[in-house]
Motif scaffolding. Structure first.
Motif, PDB file in Angstrom:
ATOM      1  N   GLU A  11       0.826  -1.216   0.000  1.00 51.53           N
ATOM      2  CA  GLU A  11       0.000   0.000   0.000  1.00 51.53           C
ATOM      3  C   GLU A  11       0.861   1.268   0.000  1.00 51.53           C
ATOM      4  N   LEU A  12       1.936   1.272   0.786  1.00 52.64           N
ATOM      5  CA  LEU A  12       2.826   2.442   0.806  1.00 52.64           C
ATOM      6  C   LEU A  12       3.466   2.678  -0.555  1.00 52.64           C
ATOM      7  N   VAL A  13       3.878   1.612  -1.221  1.00 49.31           N
ATOM      8  CA  VAL A  13       4.487   1.732  -2.552  1.00 49.31           C
ATOM      9  C   VAL A  13       3.453   2.254  -3.549  1.00 49.31           C
ATOM     10  N   GLN A  14       2.249   1.709  -3.523  1.00 51.81           N
ATOM     11  CA  GLN A  14       1.200   2.162  -4.432  1.00 51.81           C
ATOM     12  C   GLN A  14       0.823   3.623  -4.180  1.00 51.81           C
ATOM     13  N   GLN A  15       0.763   4.014  -2.910  1.00 48.96           N
ATOM     14  CA  GLN A  15       0.443   5.403  -2.560  1.00 48.96           C
ATOM     15  C   GLN A  15       1.527   6.341  -3.077  1.00 48.96           C
ATOM     16  N   ALA A  16       2.786   5.948  -2.919  1.00 47.97           N
ATOM     17  CA  ALA A  16       3.895   6.780  -3.405  1.00 47.97           C
ATOM     18  C   ALA A  16       3.818   6.941  -4.920  1.00 47.97           C
ATOM     19  N   GLU A  42      13.297  -8.042   4.736  1.00 44.17           N
ATOM     20  CA  GLU A  42      13.298  -7.804   3.290  1.00 44.17           C
ATOM     21  C   GLU A  42      12.342  -6.676   2.905  1.00 44.17           C
ATOM     22  N   LEU A  43      11.331  -6.408   3.730  1.00 49.32           N
ATOM     23  CA  LEU A  43      10.370  -5.336   3.437  1.00 49.32           C
ATOM     24  C   LEU A  43      10.900  -3.955   3.810  1.00 49.32           C
ATOM     25  N   ARG A  44      11.704  -3.874   4.844  1.00 49.88           N
ATOM     26  CA  ARG A  44      12.162  -2.563   5.350  1.00 49.88           C
ATOM     27  C   ARG A  44      12.811  -1.683   4.283  1.00 49.88           C
ATOM     28  N   PRO A  45      13.779  -2.185   3.502  1.00 48.06           N
ATOM     29  CA  PRO A  45      14.400  -1.297   2.512  1.00 48.06           C
ATOM     30  C   PRO A  45      13.450  -0.878   1.385  1.00 48.06           C
ATOM     31  N   ILE A  46      12.400  -1.644   1.160  1.00 49.39           N
ATOM     32  CA  ILE A  46      11.443  -1.332   0.095  1.00 49.39           C
ATOM     33  C   ILE A  46      10.659  -0.069   0.421  1.00 49.39           C
ATOM     34  N   VAL A  47      10.388   0.162   1.711  1.00 49.00           N
ATOM     35  CA  VAL A  47       9.559   1.300   2.127  1.00 49.00           C
ATOM     36  C   VAL A  47      10.305   2.312   2.994  1.00 49.00           C
ATOM     37  N   ALA A  48      11.600   2.109   3.183  1.00 50.25           N
ATOM     38  CA  ALA A  48      12.369   2.958   4.103  1.00 50.25           C
ATOM     39  C   ALA A  48      12.295   4.438   3.756  1.00 50.25           C
TER      40      ALA A  48
END
Length: 165
Positions: A11-16, A42-48
């Motif tokens: 959701e954070l990636v889509q919102q960005a 593995e998720l942390r760097p994707i949304v950091a």
């Protein structure tokens, strides 16, 4: 890692992307990494580098009221020791499909009014001696607002209902 962590990252990636902070190539890359991640590390760097701001409302014994066309954040934390909380989402400006509301009501009372077609998931609410009343379906209708309520109400009360308008 649970599915909620993965869903939050997606959701954070889509919102960005929707806000123009990511291009389509970066969107595809991050979504692929999020959907194939096997652990939270593995998720942390994707949304950091993506904002995930939580707005905090606090009251000791007074009233917290939000009505009309107020801007609803993606994540809202409401704390009240003895006060009353009224969050009317029926005419609010909500740019998200999902809103997370965390409640900390020691002795207080909260009323959340959702727009027609919205759903309210209260599975994450713990009420020891308190009371929780939800008069809306857990899942929204297609295209409706999805409200997820979590929190702790040792002696507090929570009422969720749909708008009467």
């Amino acid at each position: 890692m649970n599915e909620a962590d993965r869903d939050r990252a997606v959701e954070l990636v889509q919102q960005a992307y929707a806000e123009g902070r990511l291009g389509s190539t970066e969107l595809e890359s991050r979504l692929e990494r999020a959907l194939t991640a096997t652990c939270a590390d593995e998720l942390r760097p994707i949304v950091a580098d993506l904002p995930d701001e939580t707005v905090r409302l606090w009251s000791l014994g007074g009233r917290l009221t939000r009505t009309g066309a107020w801007p609803v954040p993606r994540r809202l934390r409401v704390e009240s020791e003895y006060g009353r909380v009224r969050l009317d989402l029926s005419r609010a400006h909500i740019p998200h499909r999902r809103v997370d509301i965390e409640l900390r009501l020691t002795y207080g009372h909260a009323t959340i009014i959702v727009p027609p077609g919205a759903g309210a998931d209260i599975d994450g609410v713990h009420a020891a001696w308190g009371r929780v009343t939800c008069r809306t379906p857990a899942r929204p209708r297609l295209g409706g607002l999805d409200v997820h309520v979590t929190g702790n109400l040792p002696y507090g009360r929570l009422t969720i209902r749909a708008s009467r308008k």
